[in-house]
Design an enzyme around this catalytic site. Structure first.
Site, PDB file in Angstrom:
ATOM      1  N   ASN A 399       0.806  -1.214   0.000  1.00 45.02           N
ATOM      2  CA  ASN A 399       0.000   0.000   0.000  1.00 45.02           C
ATOM      3  C   ASN A 399       0.845   1.273   0.000  1.00 45.02           C
ATOM      4  O   ASN A 399       0.309   2.364  -0.178  1.00 45.02           O
ATOM      5  CB  ASN A 399      -0.958   0.015   1.196  1.00 45.02           C
ATOM      6  CG  ASN A 399      -2.342  -0.516   0.830  1.00 45.02           C
ATOM      7  OD1 ASN A 399      -2.677  -0.592  -0.338  1.00 45.02           O
ATOM      8  ND2 ASN A 399      -3.131  -0.870   1.828  1.00 45.02           N
ATOM      9  N   TYR A 400       2.161   1.130   0.229  1.00 50.12           N
ATOM     10  CA  TYR A 400       3.064   2.280   0.055  1.00 50.12           C
ATOM     11  C   TYR A 400       3.850   2.041  -1.231  1.00 50.12           C
ATOM     12  O   TYR A 400       5.059   1.936  -1.241  1.00 50.12           O
ATOM     13  CB  TYR A 400       4.012   2.427   1.247  1.00 50.12           C
ATOM     14  CG  TYR A 400       3.336   2.815   2.546  1.00 50.12           C
ATOM     15  CD1 TYR A 400       2.023   3.272   2.567  1.00 50.12           C
ATOM     16  CD2 TYR A 400       4.029   2.750   3.755  1.00 50.12           C
ATOM     17  CE1 TYR A 400       1.419   3.632   3.750  1.00 50.12           C
ATOM     18  CE2 TYR A 400       3.419   3.110   4.953  1.00 50.12           C
ATOM     19  CZ  TYR A 400       2.110   3.550   4.936  1.00 50.12           C
ATOM     20  OH  TYR A 400       1.511   3.911   6.111  1.00 50.12           O
ATOM     21  N   ARG A 401       3.123   1.956  -2.306  1.00 51.28           N
ATOM     22  CA  ARG A 401       3.708   1.519  -3.573  1.00 51.28           C
ATOM     23  C   ARG A 401       4.903   2.389  -3.983  1.00 51.28           C
ATOM     24  O   ARG A 401       4.885   3.606  -3.831  1.00 51.28           O
ATOM     25  CB  ARG A 401       2.660   1.578  -4.662  1.00 51.28           C
ATOM     26  CG  ARG A 401       3.136   0.874  -5.917  1.00 51.28           C
ATOM     27  CD  ARG A 401       2.202   1.021  -7.048  1.00 51.28           C
ATOM     28  NE  ARG A 401       0.844   0.686  -6.748  1.00 51.28           N
ATOM     29  CZ  ARG A 401       0.347  -0.547  -6.712  1.00 51.28           C
ATOM     30  NH1 ARG A 401       1.128  -1.578  -6.920  1.00 51.28           N
ATOM     31  NH2 ARG A 401      -0.929  -0.736  -6.484  1.00 51.28           N
TER      32      ARG A 401
END
Ligand code: FDA
Length: 455
Positions: A399-401
């Site tokens: 989700n913290y790409r």
């Protein structure tokens, strides 16, 4: 360009056959010729890095009103070779829900899929993917003072991307991440078929809870298990400077297990902290008792606002430019190591950055338009952090790409090549994800710069 215009025309024609009612067609399909195209595109871009004139733009934006419109968009994109992006809340760190480096592309924006149904008796809820976590928290609190949900902190984050990529927040130490609390889902596959958990099968149901939804289909809604919360919770924020012994405290915190949201009252919390983490010196005055839903406002920096601010899809602070990176520290960082990190941060040649320790993962994000200097610094600092965090492989939170970890080729990418970034996000699960992908989308239609490859 001629080819792209041609594809565009055919794609639109295909859609007009699939969405025949001209009244709904004009409410659902937007091309650059429509006056609202730009505002719709812009409305859920949360990172100004992807608003420049050179950022690739979609040929068409579809804002479906019904599931049939999504099925139509999948069918026509497949028929006419359009790349396909799906957007729920638009918070992707690298903008992958609305930017494609393979053009032409279409965005399916699920802004109209926002319904939320809370079942207090069974402690469950159905939430459509276009809702934000703020809306979800609000609807839960509207129905119950003793139910909550374990997901992220920022209220404007979308449920579609967030849950499918994990979703952690203040209660994750106790209740796990959002993906751990999903009990069913509705999804449209590459053939336009609508599935629930039973018909999609356990492999696909597993993959969309942490493997990212975008590689596997379009998720429509999640069925989630709500978690119990007491009527009163306690929150605190304790600030310490380096002179006030911050290094020792951070070092100790890595061993101590404490969270600054405590599911209970201050009378229990303070003695507990005095016993397990006396160095912090937490006193009653640092603590505030409140309801769980008020703690959502507190952590989102919205204390004092009316509760319905959670229904607002626009962030309360202006959007900003940022680049984020994450990692997992698998061993506690030594005091000497922390000292070196502080020195590096103090010497940072940029004005704004954020360095975050979370009970899992770390995040550094930045604002300012002095772009190249910031990008160079964050990449150098990421390398500097190598001795302190995970290795072989170095890992990261989906989700913290972060596209610096590696990207797919245009066309198909081999499993071996995609492993460069895939093993970092998923470790040993990467291979199983690739098996599921091969099974459910063998033609690799649901594809982006970091989608799971087919085997
Ligand atoms: P977005 O719509 O951009 O989608 C992200 C990805 O999921 C894209 O690849 C997209 O195609 C895909 N996708 C979206 N909807 C889909 C659907 N219906 N079906 C299939 N695929 C779909 N994280 C966290 O764990 N805890 C936190 O507290 C925060 N806080 C936070 C604050 C801010 C300001 C930002 C910008 C980000 C966070 N995040 C976070 C990270 C966040 O969890 C992550 O960016 C999510 O993917 C965002 O989901 P959205 O639906 O908003 O994004």
């Amino acid at each position: 360009w001629a080819t792209s215009a041609h594809i565009h025309e055919n794609f639109l024609q295909c859609l007009s056959h699939q969405v025949p009612n001209s009244n709904s067609f004009s409410k659902v399909i937007f091309t650059p010729h429509n006056s609202s195209y730009a505002s719709i595109l812009q409305s859920f871009i949360r990172n100004l890095r992807f608003t420049t004139p050179v950022t690739p733009k979609p040929l068409v934006i579809v804002t479906p009103l019904q599931e049939a419109h999504i099925q139509a968009a999948i069918y026509c994109a497949k028929e006419h070779g359009m790349n396909f992006r799906v957007r729920s809340g638009g918070h992707d760190y690298e903008g992958l829900s609305y930017v494609s480096y393979e053009v032409p592309f279409v965005i399916v924006d699920l802004v109209h899929f926002q319904s939320i149904t809370i079942d207090v008796e069974n402690s469950t809820a159905w939430v459509q993917v276009g809702a934000t976590i703020g809306q979800l928290y609000y609807r839960i609190a509207e129905k119950s003072k003793t139910l909550g949900f374990s997901a992220g902190v920022c209220p404007t984050v979308g449920v579609g991307g967030h849950f499918s990529g994990g979703g952690y927040g203040m209660m994750s130490r106790k209740y796990g991440i959002a993906a751990d609390n999903i009990i069913d889902a509705r999804l449209i596959d590459v053939n336009g078929r609508i599935h629930d958990r039973k018909s999609m099968g356990e492999d696909l149901f597993w993959a969309i809870r942490g493997g990212g939804g975008a590689s596997f289909g379009v998720i429509l809604a999640w069925h989630i298990k709500l978690v119990p919360v007491p009527k009163i919770v306690t929150v605190f924020t304790v600030n310490r400077t380096l002179e006030q012994n911050a290094t020792k405290l951070v070092h100790r915190w890595q061993y101590a297990s404490f969270v600054s949201l405590f599911l209970g009252g201050v009378d229990t919390l303070v003695p507990l902290m005095q016993e397990s983490f006396p160095e912090l010196g937490l006193v009653r005055d640092d603590c505030i008792e409140m309801s769980w839903i008020d703690s959502i406002l507190y952590f989102a920096d919205l204390s004092g606002e009316p509760l319905d601010v959670l229904l607002n899809r626009n962030p309360s602070v202006a959007d900003y430019y940022f680049k984020g990176k994450s990692d997992y520290a698998t061993e506690p960082i030594s005091e000497e190591g922390l000292d070196r990190i502080w020195k590096e941060l103090i010497a940072a040649p940029i004005e704004t950055f954020e360095f975050l320790f979370s009970p899992f993962g770390g995040r550094i994000k930045k604002g300012s338009s002095a772009f190249n200097r910031h990008m160079t610094w964050i990449r150098r600092f990421y390398n500097f952090m190598a001795p302190f965090v995970s290795m072989s492989p170095r890992s990261a939170y989906l989700n913290y790409r972060d596209l610096d970890l590696g990207v797919n080729n245009k066309g198909n990418t081999s499993y071996a090549q995609a492993s460069i970034w895939g093993l970092k996000y998923f470790g040993v699960n990467f291979e199983r994800l690739a098996h599921v992908k091969t099974m459910v989308d063998p033609g690799n239609f649901f594809k982006n710069e970091q989608s799971i490859p087919i085997l």
